[in-house]
Design a protein around this motif. Structure first.
Motif, PDB file in Angstrom:
ATOM      1  N   LEU A  51       0.832  -1.205   0.000  1.00 58.17           N
ATOM      2  CA  LEU A  51       0.000   0.000   0.000  1.00 58.17           C
ATOM      3  C   LEU A  51       0.870   1.260   0.000  1.00 58.17           C
ATOM      4  CD1 LEU A  51      -2.806  -1.127   2.475  1.00 58.17           C
ATOM      5  CD2 LEU A  51      -2.975  -0.907  -0.006  1.00 58.17           C
ATOM      6  N   ILE A  52       1.965   1.223   0.748  1.00 58.14           N
ATOM      7  CA  ILE A  52       2.872   2.377   0.758  1.00 58.14           C
ATOM      8  C   ILE A  52       3.520   2.552  -0.617  1.00 58.14           C
ATOM      9  CG2 ILE A  52       5.063   3.257   1.692  1.00 58.14           C
ATOM     10  CD1 ILE A  52       4.126   2.174   4.435  1.00 58.14           C
ATOM     11  N   ARG A  53       3.908   1.451  -1.270  1.00 57.45           N
ATOM     12  CA  ARG A  53       4.468   1.553  -2.631  1.00 57.45           C
ATOM     13  C   ARG A  53       3.454   2.166  -3.584  1.00 57.45           C
ATOM     14  NH1 ARG A  53       6.594  -3.432  -1.478  1.00 57.45           N
ATOM     15  NH2 ARG A  53       4.984  -4.501  -2.672  1.00 57.45           N
ATOM     16  N   THR A  54       2.197   1.813  -3.435  1.00 57.76           N
ATOM     17  CA  THR A  54       1.143   2.400  -4.266  1.00 57.76           C
ATOM     18  C   THR A  54       1.072   3.905  -4.042  1.00 57.76           C
ATOM     19  OG1 THR A  54      -0.131   0.356  -4.211  1.00 57.76           O
ATOM     20  CG2 THR A  54      -1.341   2.361  -4.752  1.00 57.76           C
ATOM     21  N   LEU A  55       1.154   4.324  -2.797  1.00 59.79           N
ATOM     22  CA  LEU A  55       1.118   5.757  -2.492  1.00 59.79           C
ATOM     23  C   LEU A  55       2.327   6.479  -3.082  1.00 59.79           C
ATOM     24  CD1 LEU A  55      -0.057   5.718   1.239  1.00 59.79           C
ATOM     25  CD2 LEU A  55      -1.416   6.299  -0.772  1.00 59.79           C
ATOM     26  N   VAL A  56       3.499   5.886  -2.944  1.00 56.77           N
ATOM     27  CA  VAL A  56       4.719   6.521  -3.453  1.00 56.77           C
ATOM     28  C   VAL A  56       4.641   6.692  -4.967  1.00 56.77           C
ATOM     29  CG1 VAL A  56       7.218   6.184  -3.784  1.00 56.77           C
ATOM     30  CG2 VAL A  56       6.177   5.779  -1.542  1.00 56.77           C
ATOM     31  N   ARG A  57       4.167   5.668  -5.661  1.00 57.98           N
ATOM     32  CA  ARG A  57       4.087   5.744  -7.129  1.00 57.98           C
ATOM     33  C   ARG A  57       3.112   6.801  -7.601  1.00 57.98           C
ATOM     34  NH1 ARG A  57       4.361  -0.185  -7.144  1.00 57.98           N
ATOM     35  NH2 ARG A  57       2.106  -0.148  -7.023  1.00 57.98           N
ATOM     36  N   ARG A  58       2.091   7.104  -6.808  1.00 57.10           N
ATOM     37  CA  ARG A  58       1.038   8.025  -7.259  1.00 57.10           C
ATOM     38  C   ARG A  58       1.090   9.396  -6.577  1.00 57.10           C
ATOM     39  NH1 ARG A  58       0.582   4.002 -10.065  1.00 57.10           N
ATOM     40  NH2 ARG A  58      -1.323   2.960 -10.664  1.00 57.10           N
ATOM     41  N   ALA A  59       2.080   9.647  -5.738  1.00 56.54           N
ATOM     42  CA  ALA A  59       2.115  10.876  -4.939  1.00 56.54           C
ATOM     43  C   ALA A  59       2.133  12.148  -5.778  1.00 56.54           C
ATOM     44  CB  ALA A  59       3.319  10.859  -4.000  1.00 56.54           C
ATOM     45  N   ASP A  60       2.686  12.105  -6.961  1.00 57.46           N
ATOM     46  CA  ASP A  60       2.790  13.310  -7.795  1.00 57.46           C
ATOM     47  C   ASP A  60       1.653  13.461  -8.792  1.00 57.46           C
ATOM     48  OD1 ASP A  60       5.130  14.054  -6.540  1.00 57.46           O
ATOM     49  OD2 ASP A  60       6.385  12.905  -7.931  1.00 57.46           O
ATOM     50  N   THR A  61       0.670  12.592  -8.747  1.00 60.21           N
ATOM     51  CA  THR A  61      -0.420  12.660  -9.709  1.00 60.21           C
ATOM     52  C   THR A  61      -1.582  13.475  -9.157  1.00 60.21           C
ATOM     53  OG1 THR A  61      -1.492  10.644  -8.915  1.00 60.21           O
ATOM     54  CG2 THR A  61       0.196  10.388 -10.619  1.00 60.21           C
ATOM     55  N   ARG A  62      -2.416  13.959 -10.067  1.00 66.65           N
ATOM     56  CA  ARG A  62      -3.612  14.710  -9.650  1.00 66.65           C
ATOM     57  C   ARG A  62      -4.597  13.825  -8.905  1.00 66.65           C
ATOM     58  NH1 ARG A  62      -5.920  19.086 -13.572  1.00 66.65           N
ATOM     59  NH2 ARG A  62      -7.516  18.681 -12.039  1.00 66.65           N
ATOM     60  N   SER A  63      -4.569  12.543  -9.223  1.00 62.44           N
ATOM     61  CA  SER A  63      -5.529  11.613  -8.624  1.00 62.44           C
ATOM     62  C   SER A  63      -5.061  11.058  -7.276  1.00 62.44           C
ATOM     63  CB  SER A  63      -5.781  10.458  -9.590  1.00 62.44           C
ATOM     64  OG  SER A  63      -4.577   9.739  -9.810  1.00 62.44           O
ATOM     65  N   PHE A  64      -4.006  11.612  -6.717  1.00 63.75           N
ATOM     66  CA  PHE A  64      -3.456  11.083  -5.470  1.00 63.75           C
ATOM     67  C   PHE A  64      -4.492  10.976  -4.340  1.00 63.75           C
ATOM     68  CE2 PHE A  64      -0.668  11.582  -1.597  1.00 63.75           C
ATOM     69  CZ  PHE A  64      -0.165  10.291  -1.631  1.00 63.75           C
ATOM     70  N   PRO A  65      -5.330  11.984  -4.081  1.00 65.72           N
ATOM     71  CA  PRO A  65      -6.330  11.822  -3.013  1.00 65.72           C
ATOM     72  C   PRO A  65      -7.288  10.644  -3.257  1.00 65.72           C
ATOM     73  CG  PRO A  65      -6.091  14.130  -3.562  1.00 65.72           C
ATOM     74  CD  PRO A  65      -5.316  13.355  -4.600  1.00 65.72           C
ATOM     75  N   VAL A  66      -7.624  10.388  -4.512  1.00 70.45           N
ATOM     76  CA  VAL A  66      -8.500   9.253  -4.824  1.00 70.45           C
ATOM     77  C   VAL A  66      -7.749   7.934  -4.603  1.00 70.45           C
ATOM     78  CG1 VAL A  66      -9.895   8.171  -6.627  1.00 70.45           C
ATOM     79  CG2 VAL A  66      -9.818  10.661  -6.439  1.00 70.45           C
ATOM     80  N   VAL A  67      -6.467   7.920  -4.929  1.00 72.89           N
ATOM     81  CA  VAL A  67      -5.637   6.737  -4.675  1.00 72.89           C
ATOM     82  C   VAL A  67      -5.573   6.474  -3.168  1.00 72.89           C
ATOM     83  CG1 VAL A  67      -3.287   5.793  -4.827  1.00 72.89           C
ATOM     84  CG2 VAL A  67      -4.287   6.979  -6.789  1.00 72.89           C
TER      85      VAL A  67
END
Length: 179
Positions: free
Chosen positions: A10-26
């Motif tokens: 789950l943390i890896r998923t957050l790290v991969r998406r941290a710079d995207t606009r959809s981060f709060p949805v992730v």
């Protein structure tokens, strides 16, 4: 071992998406998964997510409260359909715990409001969800109570995490300079 693997995934998923606009949805999806599996406390993941994107702490808190509330509502429905006998057989340690007694007493006395309070505090939510499911509280009211409780808790956690490094260090530095 499974908990550690799930948490690191789950943390890896957050790290991969941290710079995207959809981060709060992730983060909301991670909250949903963590709540539904009952194996990873989401609060640590929320703080991690906010530290990755501190300026977006409000959106992260809002979306994650929704994800966690939906995960908890699904658990409520699962527990509801399992019934008392199956819950007792599947989770005997929970049913015999002090948290179960507290949750059942609060839910008997205060109903859905107790669920909101439990969701807003660091108290364990699973026993309360189990008892609420057996008590047959109205599903719509349960979802709203879970969301409002999680929203309060996650806004506080999100704000504290976003304010932690810079504000606390600056204040400590100022105090040291005045000594």
């Amino acid at each position: 071992m499974l908990r550690g693997a799930l948490e690191s995934g789950l943390i890896r998923t957050l790290v991969r998406r941290a710079d995207t606009r959809s981060f709060p949805v992730v983060v909301a999806a991670v909250a949903f998964a963590a709540t539904l599996t009952m194996s990873v406390p989401f609060a640590t993941l929320l703080v991690t997510a906010v530290l990755m994107a501190p300026r977006r702490w409000v959106a992260i808190s809002l979306w994650s409260s929704l994800g966690a509330a939906l995960g908890a509502a699904l658990l409520y429905m699962i527990f509801h359909h399992l019934g008392w006998a199956n819950l007792f057989a599947a989770y005997p340690e929970v049913v015999r715990s002090a948290a179960w007694r507290d949750a059942s007493r609060w839910l008997d006395r205060y109903g859905v409001v107790a669920l909101l309070v439990i969701a807003a505090t660091p108290l364990p939510l699973t026993p309360a969800l189990m008892f609420a499911a057996i008590s047959r509280l109205p599903v719509a009211e349960v979802v709203v109570a879970l969301w409002m409780g999680k929203l309060v808790k996650y806004v506080v956690y999100g704000w504290l995490a976003s304010a932690f490094p810079a504000r606390w260090i600056t204040r400590a530095h100022r105090r040291l300079m005045t000594l």
